[in-house]
Design a protein around this motif. Structure first.
Motif, short mmCIF file in Angstrom:
data_model
loop_
_atom_site.label_atom_id
_atom_site.label_comp_id
_atom_site.label_asym_id
_atom_site.label_seq_id
_atom_site.Cartn_x
_atom_site.Cartn_y
_atom_site.Cartn_z
N THR A 40 -13.24 -9.85 38.64
CA THR A 40 -14.40 -8.99 38.84
C THR A 40 -13.87 -7.64 39.34
O THR A 40 -12.71 -7.54 39.77
CB THR A 40 -15.33 -9.56 39.95
N SER A 97 -17.92 -16.73 38.26
CA SER A 97 -18.24 -15.66 37.30
C SER A 97 -17.01 -15.31 36.45
O SER A 97 -17.12 -15.17 35.22
CB SER A 97 -18.74 -14.41 38.03
N THR A 126 -14.96 -28.09 34.95
CA THR A 126 -16.01 -28.55 34.04
C THR A 126 -15.86 -28.01 32.62
O THR A 126 -15.34 -26.90 32.43
CB THR A 126 -17.43 -28.14 34.54
P1 NAD Z 1 -18.78 -15.39 41.92
O1 NAD Z 1 -17.67 -15.77 41.04
O2 NAD Z 1 -19.97 -14.71 41.31
O3 NAD Z 1 -18.17 -14.49 43.11
C1 NAD Z 1 -19.02 -13.81 44.02
C2 NAD Z 1 -18.30 -12.58 44.58
O4 NAD Z 1 -17.26 -13.00 45.48
C3 NAD Z 1 -17.62 -11.74 43.49
O5 NAD Z 1 -17.75 -10.40 43.81
C4 NAD Z 1 -16.16 -12.17 43.61
O6 NAD Z 1 -15.27 -11.19 43.13
C5 NAD Z 1 -16.03 -12.38 45.09
N1 NAD Z 1 -14.96 -13.31 45.48
C6 NAD Z 1 -14.63 -14.48 44.92
N2 NAD Z 1 -13.60 -15.04 45.55
C7 NAD Z 1 -13.23 -14.20 46.54
C8 NAD Z 1 -12.22 -14.22 47.54
N3 NAD Z 1 -11.40 -15.27 47.68
N4 NAD Z 1 -12.12 -13.17 48.36
C9 NAD Z 1 -12.98 -12.12 48.27
N5 NAD Z 1 -13.97 -12.05 47.37
C10 NAD Z 1 -14.09 -13.07 46.50
O7 NAD Z 1 -19.35 -16.64 42.76
P2 NAD Z 1 -19.26 -18.21 42.55
O8 NAD Z 1 -20.27 -18.79 43.49
O9 NAD Z 1 -17.86 -18.70 42.62
O10 NAD Z 1 -19.73 -18.44 41.05
C11 NAD Z 1 -21.10 -18.40 40.69
C12 NAD Z 1 -21.25 -18.42 39.19
O11 NAD Z 1 -20.50 -19.48 38.63
C13 NAD Z 1 -22.68 -18.65 38.75
O12 NAD Z 1 -22.98 -17.79 37.67
C14 NAD Z 1 -22.71 -20.09 38.32
O13 NAD Z 1 -23.70 -20.35 37.34
C15 NAD Z 1 -21.31 -20.27 37.79
N6 NAD Z 1 -20.87 -21.68 37.90
C16 NAD Z 1 -20.60 -22.32 36.72
C17 NAD Z 1 -20.18 -23.63 36.76
C18 NAD Z 1 -19.86 -24.35 35.47
O14 NAD Z 1 -19.46 -25.50 35.50
N7 NAD Z 1 -20.02 -23.71 34.33
C19 NAD Z 1 -20.01 -24.31 37.97
C20 NAD Z 1 -20.26 -23.61 39.15
C21 NAD Z 1 -20.69 -22.29 39.10
#
Ligand code: NAD
Length: 355
Positions: A40, A97, A126
């Motif tokens: 990101t 994401s 997954t």
């Molecule tokens: P995300 O990936 O959207 O991250 C949120 C924010 O945190 C981003 O700005 C990212 O850059 C930041 N970030 C992440 N790790 C960091 C770190 N270690 N240090 C500092 N900043 C960090 O959030 P998420 O909750 O991991 O993912 C949510 C998305 O994933 C949703 O769209 C969801 O639908 C999807 N998802 C999909 C599956 C699947 O099996 N397909 C499973 C779970 C989640």
């Protein structure tokens, strides 16, 4: 023992501290030499570090436009960029994401996908991909979507802000909880679900007290891996349906919504799932044999927000959310009925405790 089917998901996992350094050896093992790094905009610094310090600049490129809900126009741009740079694989470093973008590129191009997760969301385990086009989200499952190698490096999670760590960890627990009562659950997944829940439920409060605790961070990431495996192996029910509706139709934040809804979804199903409730209670410290109480104790100790109105949901949306949730429901151990579901959503909206 009852009959069951168990499908072990293929995939290789490297876990530990400093494991990012193992990426060059992993690329060599797979005979790959031109990775496209994905991140990101917020995590471009981590991706730059990977490029310069670990891979000595030997990459096809860095694409740092990953964003929530995997919009297809971003994926199209990333695929074009990958082709123009003759990339031979994708390496995603980030949360769900970024991993979603890696999956979307990999399924379109056939390129291998190496995942380096930095949250506890579990997507890396997954074969599921959710994508948005023209404002509509579609989800598909295909064994080819499952990343081939996952490198868990606890050091990368040290920067995950404490509030995000808490809700992301509860998001992972939700996968394990629903695996315990999935229609196609099995004894192996039950073991992973209990161990994953226990690891997270004990480490998250410690992590909130001391975000720099390496042992708490390590245990949380281990738990997230196991819970992600549950999500990738068996079907999900009411809780995931509600979160899908609330996130998809009302724009509520992913992990925060999972956190607020979980005790309520469990309380709704409790009368039909005594065995799963007993297992869950056993994995939650402070439950005193009551899984809903154990979840309430956990969320209390994490100091997380529990009312959807605090995330901008309007009271008049409760009825519409109930209508969408009961239309086309996922399989669930208890019948999904309009009035009790409306009351469940109203309680989460108001932030009233689950019971
Ligand atoms: P995300 O990936 O959207 O991250 C949120 C924010 O945190 C981003 O700005 C990212 O850059 C930041 N970030 C992440 N790790 C960091 C770190 N270690 N240090 C500092 N900043 C960090 O959030 P998420 O909750 O991991 O993912 C949510 C998305 O994933 C949703 O769209 C969801 O639908 C999807 N998802 C999909 C599956 C699947 O099996 N397909 C499973 C779970 C989640």
């Amino acid at each position: 023992m009852d009959q069951f089917e168990y499908n072990a998901n293929p995939g290789r996992v490297i876990f530990g501290h400093g494991t990012l350094q193992k990426l060059p050896a992993e690329l060599e093992r797979l005979n790959l030499s031109a990775p496209l790094l994905l991140s990101t905009p917020e995590q471009v610094g981590q991706a730059e570090g990977l490029k310069n310090d670990v891979l000595q600049g030997k990459v096809a490129g860095l694409f740092s436009e990953a964003t929530m809900h995997t919009p297809t126009h971003v994926t199209d741009r990333a695929v074009e960029y990958a082709k123009s740079r003759s990339a031979d694989c994708v390496v995603s470093i980030g949360g769900g994401s970024t991993i979603g973008l890696g999956k979307a590129i990999s399924i379109r191009t056939g390129m291998p996908h190496i995942c380096i997760p930095t949250t506890y969301a579990g997507s890396e385990m997954t074969p599921i991909l959710g994508e948005t086009a023209d404002g509509a989200k579609t989800t598909r499952s295909d064994p080819k979507i499952l990343p081939g190698t996952v490198i868990y490096d606890v050091d990368l999670t040290m920067t995950l802000p404490v509030g995000m760590s808490a809700v992301s960890g509860v998001n992972a627990i939700a996968h394990a909880v629903e695996a315990l009562y999935a229609r196609n659950t099995n004894p192996i997944i039950n073991l992973l679900a209990e161990e994953g829940t226990r690891a997270l439920a004990t480490s998250l409060p410690e992590l909130v007290r001391d975000p720099s605790s390496r042992s708490a961070r390590s245990s949380a990431l281990y738990g997230a891996w196991l819970c992600g495996t549950c999500l990738g192996s068996v079907g999900m029910s009411l809780h995931h349906k509600l979160c899908h509706v609330l996130g998809g139709s009302f724009g509520l934040p992913h992990a925060e919504t999972h956190t607020a809804v979980l005790p309520h979804a469990v309380a709704y199903n409790a009368p039909r799932i005594p065995e799963a409730m007993a297992r869950l209670a056993g994995a939650l410290p402070g439950s005193e044999g009551d899984a809903v109480k154990g979840l309430n104790v956990l969320l209390e100790s994490l100091g997380v927000k529990r009312a959807l109105k605090d995330f901008g949901m309007r009271e008049e949306d409760v009825d519409r959310a109930a209508d969408i949730a009961v239309s086309n429901p996922y399989w669930n151990p208890r019948e999904v009925e309009r009035e009790p579901i409306r009351e469940l959503i109203r309680r989460v909206w108001a932030g009233e405790p689950a019971r």
